[in-house]
Motif scaffolding. Structure first.
Motif, PDB file in Angstrom:
ATOM      1  N   ASN A  17       0.824  -1.213   0.000  1.00 61.69           N
ATOM      2  CA  ASN A  17       0.000   0.000   0.000  1.00 61.69           C
ATOM      3  C   ASN A  17       0.856   1.261   0.000  1.00 61.69           C
ATOM      4  OD1 ASN A  17      -2.721  -0.837  -0.205  1.00 61.69           O
ATOM      5  ND2 ASN A  17      -2.659  -1.540   1.901  1.00 61.69           N
ATOM      6  N   SER A  18       1.959   1.248   0.714  1.00 63.70           N
ATOM      7  CA  SER A  18       2.866   2.403   0.719  1.00 63.70           C
ATOM      8  C   SER A  18       3.432   2.641  -0.679  1.00 63.70           C
ATOM      9  CB  SER A  18       4.021   2.189   1.703  1.00 63.70           C
ATOM     10  OG  SER A  18       3.550   2.128   3.015  1.00 63.70           O
ATOM     11  N   TRP A  19       3.857   1.573  -1.329  1.00 62.64           N
ATOM     12  CA  TRP A  19       4.399   1.705  -2.684  1.00 62.64           C
ATOM     13  C   TRP A  19       3.326   2.227  -3.637  1.00 62.64           C
ATOM     14  CZ3 TRP A  19       8.292  -2.563  -4.451  1.00 62.64           C
ATOM     15  CH2 TRP A  19       9.304  -2.700  -3.484  1.00 62.64           C
ATOM     16  N   PHE A 112      10.449   3.102 -10.979  1.00 60.57           N
ATOM     17  CA  PHE A 112      11.891   3.125 -10.736  1.00 60.57           C
ATOM     18  C   PHE A 112      12.212   3.920  -9.462  1.00 60.57           C
ATOM     19  CE2 PHE A 112      13.010   2.711 -15.564  1.00 60.57           C
ATOM     20  CZ  PHE A 112      12.628   1.383 -15.550  1.00 60.57           C
ATOM     21  N   ALA A 113      11.506   5.029  -9.257  1.00 62.61           N
ATOM     22  CA  ALA A 113      11.734   5.833  -8.046  1.00 62.61           C
ATOM     23  C   ALA A 113      11.365   5.045  -6.799  1.00 62.61           C
ATOM     24  CB  ALA A 113      10.941   7.137  -8.121  1.00 62.61           C
ATOM     25  N   VAL A 114      10.263   4.316  -6.851  1.00 61.89           N
ATOM     26  CA  VAL A 114       9.848   3.499  -5.699  1.00 61.89           C
ATOM     27  C   VAL A 114      10.888   2.413  -5.426  1.00 61.89           C
ATOM     28  CG1 VAL A 114       8.138   1.796  -4.916  1.00 61.89           C
ATOM     29  CG2 VAL A 114       7.381   3.974  -5.893  1.00 61.89           C
ATOM     30  N   LEU A 115      11.349   1.744  -6.466  1.00 70.36           N
ATOM     31  CA  LEU A 115      12.354   0.694  -6.277  1.00 70.36           C
ATOM     32  C   LEU A 115      13.644   1.279  -5.706  1.00 70.36           C
ATOM     33  CD1 LEU A 115      11.830  -1.401  -9.542  1.00 70.36           C
ATOM     34  CD2 LEU A 115      10.961  -1.896  -7.245  1.00 70.36           C
ATOM     35  N   THR A 116      14.057   2.429  -6.216  1.00 72.16           N
ATOM     36  CA  THR A 116      15.270   3.082  -5.728  1.00 72.16           C
ATOM     37  C   THR A 116      15.132   3.456  -4.260  1.00 72.16           C
ATOM     38  OG1 THR A 116      15.780   3.932  -7.924  1.00 72.16           O
ATOM     39  CG2 THR A 116      16.821   5.059  -6.062  1.00 72.16           C
ATOM     40  N   ARG A 117      13.960   3.914  -3.886  1.00 72.34           N
ATOM     41  CA  ARG A 117      13.715   4.364  -2.516  1.00 72.34           C
ATOM     42  C   ARG A 117      13.671   3.196  -1.529  1.00 72.34           C
ATOM     43  NH1 ARG A 117       9.347   6.924  -3.682  1.00 72.34           N
ATOM     44  NH2 ARG A 117      10.494   8.707  -4.442  1.00 72.34           N
ATOM     45  N   ARG A 136      18.385   3.163 -18.453  1.00 69.78           N
ATOM     46  CA  ARG A 136      19.046   3.577 -17.199  1.00 69.78           C
ATOM     47  C   ARG A 136      18.946   5.080 -16.988  1.00 69.78           C
ATOM     48  NH1 ARG A 136      23.423   0.051 -18.860  1.00 69.78           N
ATOM     49  NH2 ARG A 136      24.658   1.888 -19.361  1.00 69.78           N
ATOM     50  N   ALA A 137      18.927   5.833 -18.074  1.00 69.25           N
ATOM     51  CA  ALA A 137      18.900   7.298 -17.971  1.00 69.25           C
ATOM     52  C   ALA A 137      17.630   7.819 -17.299  1.00 69.25           C
ATOM     53  CB  ALA A 137      19.049   7.923 -19.360  1.00 69.25           C
ATOM     54  N   ILE A 138      16.519   7.061 -17.355  1.00 70.33           N
ATOM     55  CA  ILE A 138      15.286   7.533 -16.706  1.00 70.33           C
ATOM     56  C   ILE A 138      15.105   6.926 -15.310  1.00 70.33           C
ATOM     57  CG2 ILE A 138      14.171   7.972 -18.934  1.00 70.33           C
ATOM     58  CD1 ILE A 138      12.329   5.524 -18.260  1.00 70.33           C
ATOM     59  N   TRP A 139      16.053   6.119 -14.872  1.00 69.44           N
ATOM     60  CA  TRP A 139      15.993   5.485 -13.551  1.00 69.44           C
ATOM     61  C   TRP A 139      16.891   6.278 -12.610  1.00 69.44           C
ATOM     62  CZ3 TRP A 139      15.313  -0.383 -12.976  1.00 69.44           C
ATOM     63  CH2 TRP A 139      15.209  -0.734 -11.612  1.00 69.44           C
ATOM     64  N   PRO A 140      16.329   6.886 -11.565  1.00 67.97           N
ATOM     65  CA  PRO A 140      17.164   7.684 -10.660  1.00 67.97           C
ATOM     66  C   PRO A 140      18.166   6.806  -9.914  1.00 67.97           C
ATOM     67  CG  PRO A 140      14.969   7.400  -9.731  1.00 67.97           C
ATOM     68  CD  PRO A 140      14.936   6.817 -11.124  1.00 67.97           C
ATOM     69  N   THR A 141      19.367   7.348  -9.738  1.00 69.38           N
ATOM     70  CA  THR A 141      20.400   6.581  -9.043  1.00 69.38           C
ATOM     71  C   THR A 141      20.275   6.710  -7.532  1.00 69.38           C
ATOM     72  OG1 THR A 141      21.922   8.444  -9.235  1.00 69.38           O
ATOM     73  CG2 THR A 141      22.053   6.725 -10.932  1.00 69.38           C
ATOM     74  N   LYS A 142      19.614   7.754  -7.068  1.00 69.89           N
ATOM     75  CA  LYS A 142      19.400   7.963  -5.634  1.00 69.89           C
ATOM     76  C   LYS A 142      17.972   8.422  -5.418  1.00 69.89           C
ATOM     77  CE  LYS A 142      23.740   7.527  -4.309  1.00 69.89           C
ATOM     78  NZ  LYS A 142      24.207   6.452  -3.540  1.00 69.89           N
ATOM     79  N   ASP A 147      13.260  11.937   0.991  1.00 60.76           N
ATOM     80  CA  ASP A 147      12.583  10.643   1.004  1.00 60.76           C
ATOM     81  C   ASP A 147      13.188   9.764   2.080  1.00 60.76           C
ATOM     82  OD1 ASP A 147      10.979  11.300  -1.131  1.00 60.76           O
ATOM     83  OD2 ASP A 147      12.329  10.436  -2.617  1.00 60.76           O
ATOM     84  N   ARG A 148      12.360   8.967   2.672  1.00 59.78           N
ATOM     85  CA  ARG A 148      12.849   8.026   3.671  1.00 59.78           C
ATOM     86  C   ARG A 148      13.557   6.874   2.983  1.00 59.78           C
ATOM     87  NH1 ARG A 148       7.792   6.786   7.363  1.00 59.78           N
ATOM     88  NH2 ARG A 148       8.424   4.837   6.504  1.00 59.78           N
ATOM     89  N   THR A 149      14.607   6.392   3.601  1.00 59.69           N
ATOM     90  CA  THR A 149      15.327   5.250   3.063  1.00 59.69           C
ATOM     91  C   THR A 149      14.641   3.961   3.496  1.00 59.69           C
ATOM     92  OG1 THR A 149      16.767   4.996   4.977  1.00 59.69           O
ATOM     93  CG2 THR A 149      17.511   6.506   3.237  1.00 59.69           C
ATOM     94  N   ARG A 150      15.040   2.882   2.897  1.00 59.22           N
ATOM     95  CA  ARG A 150      14.488   1.573   3.253  1.00 59.22           C
ATOM     96  C   ARG A 150      14.748   1.268   4.727  1.00 59.22           C
ATOM     97  NH1 ARG A 150      16.497  -4.342   1.731  1.00 59.22           N
ATOM     98  NH2 ARG A 150      14.565  -5.417   2.050  1.00 59.22           N
ATOM     99  N   VAL A 151      15.936   1.596   5.199  1.00 56.37           N
ATOM    100  CA  VAL A 151      16.285   1.339   6.600  1.00 56.37           C
ATOM    101  C   VAL A 151      15.375   2.150   7.523  1.00 56.37           C
ATOM    102  CG1 VAL A 151      18.107   1.588   8.333  1.00 56.37           C
ATOM    103  CG2 VAL A 151      18.660   0.724   6.059  1.00 56.37           C
TER     104      VAL A 151
END
Length: 164
Positions: A17-19, A112-117, A136-142, A147-151
Protein backbone atom coordinates in the motif's frame (compact mmCIF):
# COMPACT_ATOMS: atom_id res chain seq x y z
CA UNK A 1 -2.94 -6.88 17.10
CA UNK A 2 -2.63 -8.31 13.62
CA UNK A 3 -5.26 -7.33 11.07
CA UNK A 4 -4.95 -10.58 9.09
CA UNK A 5 -3.77 -12.95 11.79
CA UNK A 6 -0.30 -13.31 10.26
CA UNK A 7 2.41 -10.67 10.61
CA UNK A 8 3.90 -11.52 7.19
CA UNK A 9 0.57 -10.69 5.51
CA UNK A 10 0.17 -7.48 7.50
CA UNK A 11 3.67 -6.36 6.55
CA UNK A 12 3.28 -7.07 2.84
CA UNK A 13 -0.11 -5.32 2.76
CA UNK A 14 1.34 -2.28 4.51
CA UNK A 15 4.43 -2.12 2.31
CA UNK A 16 2.51 -2.71 -0.92
CA UNK A 17 0.00 0.00 0.00
CA UNK A 18 2.87 2.40 0.72
CA UNK A 19 4.40 1.71 -2.68
CA UNK A 20 1.03 2.13 -4.41
CA UNK A 21 0.48 5.47 -2.65
CA UNK A 22 3.84 6.70 -3.93
CA UNK A 23 2.94 5.66 -7.49
CA UNK A 24 -0.53 7.21 -7.17
CA UNK A 25 1.00 10.47 -5.99
CA UNK A 26 3.57 10.51 -8.80
CA UNK A 27 1.04 9.75 -11.53
CA UNK A 28 -2.09 11.37 -10.11
CA UNK A 29 -4.02 8.15 -10.51
CA UNK A 30 -6.00 5.70 -8.40
CA UNK A 31 -4.89 2.53 -6.61
CA UNK A 32 -6.18 0.21 -9.35
CA UNK A 33 -4.12 1.95 -12.05
CA UNK A 34 -1.09 2.16 -9.74
CA UNK A 35 -1.26 -1.62 -9.25
CA UNK A 36 -1.30 -2.16 -13.03
CA UNK A 37 1.56 0.30 -13.51
CA UNK A 38 3.69 -1.45 -10.89
CA UNK A 39 3.06 -4.85 -12.49
CA UNK A 40 3.66 -3.66 -16.04
CA UNK A 41 7.00 -2.08 -15.26
CA UNK A 42 8.16 -4.99 -13.10
CA UNK A 43 7.28 -7.51 -15.82
CA UNK A 44 9.13 -5.46 -18.46
CA UNK A 45 12.18 -5.46 -16.17
CA UNK A 46 11.82 -9.16 -15.44
CA UNK A 47 11.67 -10.02 -19.13
CA UNK A 48 14.75 -7.91 -19.93
CA UNK A 49 17.25 -8.83 -17.20
CA UNK A 50 19.01 -12.20 -16.76
CA UNK A 51 17.13 -14.94 -14.85
CA UNK A 52 19.43 -14.90 -11.84
CA UNK A 53 19.02 -11.16 -11.47
CA UNK A 54 15.24 -11.49 -11.69
CA UNK A 55 15.34 -14.03 -8.85
CA UNK A 56 17.47 -11.72 -6.71
CA UNK A 57 15.15 -8.79 -7.43
CA UNK A 58 12.12 -10.91 -6.53
CA UNK A 59 13.67 -11.86 -3.20
CA UNK A 60 13.84 -8.16 -2.25
CA UNK A 61 10.21 -7.36 -3.09
CA UNK A 62 7.27 -7.47 -0.69
CA UNK A 63 5.37 -10.76 -1.03
CA UNK A 64 2.41 -9.27 -2.95
CA UNK A 65 4.66 -7.29 -5.27
CA UNK A 66 6.76 -10.40 -5.86
CA UNK A 67 3.59 -12.00 -7.23
CA UNK A 68 3.32 -9.20 -9.80
CA UNK A 69 6.91 -9.78 -10.86
CA UNK A 70 6.36 -13.49 -11.48
CA UNK A 71 2.83 -13.18 -12.93
CA UNK A 72 2.63 -14.68 -16.45
CA UNK A 73 6.36 -15.43 -16.50
CA UNK A 74 7.86 -17.88 -18.96
CA UNK A 75 11.51 -18.20 -17.87
CA UNK A 76 12.45 -20.16 -20.97
CA UNK A 77 11.88 -17.05 -23.10
CA UNK A 78 13.89 -14.73 -20.83
CA UNK A 79 15.74 -12.52 -21.11
CA UNK A 80 14.37 -10.62 -24.07
CA UNK A 81 16.59 -8.06 -25.71
CA UNK A 82 14.94 -4.65 -25.66
CA UNK A 83 17.77 -2.57 -27.03
CA UNK A 84 16.31 0.89 -26.58
CA UNK A 85 14.12 2.97 -24.32
CA UNK A 86 11.45 3.05 -27.03
CA UNK A 87 11.26 -0.76 -27.11
CA UNK A 88 11.13 -0.93 -23.32
CA UNK A 89 8.39 1.72 -23.16
CA UNK A 90 6.46 -0.04 -25.93
CA UNK A 91 6.51 -3.24 -23.85
CA UNK A 92 5.22 -1.36 -20.79
CA UNK A 93 2.60 0.46 -22.87
CA UNK A 94 1.28 -2.78 -24.36
CA UNK A 95 0.83 -4.23 -20.89
CA UNK A 96 -0.95 -1.07 -19.71
CA UNK A 97 -3.52 -1.13 -22.52
CA UNK A 98 -6.10 -2.81 -20.31
CA UNK A 99 -6.25 0.14 -17.90
CA UNK A 100 -6.81 3.87 -18.12
CA UNK A 101 -4.24 5.74 -20.20
CA UNK A 102 -0.89 6.24 -18.50
CA UNK A 103 2.24 7.49 -20.23
CA UNK A 104 4.64 4.51 -20.19
CA UNK A 105 7.67 6.70 -19.47
CA UNK A 106 5.91 8.34 -16.52
CA UNK A 107 4.94 4.86 -15.31
CA UNK A 108 8.55 3.68 -15.49
CA UNK A 109 9.87 6.76 -13.74
CA UNK A 110 7.36 6.33 -10.89
CA UNK A 111 8.13 2.63 -10.37
CA UNK A 112 11.89 3.12 -10.74
CA UNK A 113 11.73 5.83 -8.05
CA UNK A 114 9.85 3.50 -5.70
CA UNK A 115 12.35 0.69 -6.28
CA UNK A 116 15.27 3.08 -5.73
CA UNK A 117 13.71 4.36 -2.52
CA UNK A 118 12.89 0.97 -1.01
CA UNK A 119 15.32 -1.66 -2.28
CA UNK A 120 18.98 -2.10 -1.39
CA UNK A 121 21.16 0.20 -3.46
CA UNK A 122 23.38 -2.64 -4.67
CA UNK A 123 20.41 -4.64 -5.96
CA UNK A 124 18.99 -1.60 -7.75
CA UNK A 125 22.35 -0.91 -9.38
CA UNK A 126 22.66 -4.49 -10.65
CA UNK A 127 19.22 -4.31 -12.27
CA UNK A 128 19.88 -0.84 -13.70
CA UNK A 129 23.16 -1.95 -15.27
CA UNK A 130 21.48 -4.92 -16.97
CA UNK A 131 19.32 -2.46 -18.94
CA UNK A 132 20.14 -0.46 -22.06
CA UNK A 133 21.80 2.89 -21.35
CA UNK A 134 18.80 4.99 -22.39
CA UNK A 135 16.52 3.03 -20.00
CA UNK A 136 19.05 3.58 -17.20
CA UNK A 137 18.90 7.30 -17.97
CA UNK A 138 15.29 7.53 -16.71
CA UNK A 139 15.99 5.48 -13.55
CA UNK A 140 17.16 7.68 -10.66
CA UNK A 141 20.40 6.58 -9.04
CA UNK A 142 19.40 7.96 -5.63
CA UNK A 143 16.10 8.59 -3.91
CA UNK A 144 15.13 12.25 -3.93
CA UNK A 145 16.24 14.32 -0.95
CA UNK A 146 13.78 14.14 1.89
CA UNK A 147 12.58 10.64 1.00
CA UNK A 148 12.85 8.03 3.67
CA UNK A 149 15.33 5.25 3.06
CA UNK A 150 14.49 1.57 3.25
CA UNK A 151 16.28 1.34 6.60
CA UNK A 152 14.26 4.25 8.02
CA UNK A 153 11.03 2.62 6.87
CA UNK A 154 12.01 -0.74 8.42
CA UNK A 155 12.87 0.97 11.70
CA UNK A 156 9.49 2.72 11.73
CA UNK A 157 7.67 -0.52 10.91
CA UNK A 158 9.49 -2.36 13.71
CA UNK A 159 8.61 0.44 16.12
CA UNK A 160 4.93 0.27 15.08
CA UNK A 161 4.77 -3.51 15.49
CA UNK A 162 6.33 -3.26 18.97
CA UNK A 163 3.74 -0.66 19.95
CA UNK A 164 0.83 -2.78 18.65
Amino acid sequence: MSATGLEVFDKTLHTTNSWLKEIMKALGTDRHVAWHVLGSVLRALRDRVPLELTAHLGAELPLLVRGLLYDRWHPASSPEHYRSLDEFLQRVGEDLRSTRPVDPEDACRAVFAVLTRHLPEGQVEKVRHALPEDVRAIWPTKAALGDRTRVEIEIDEARLSREA
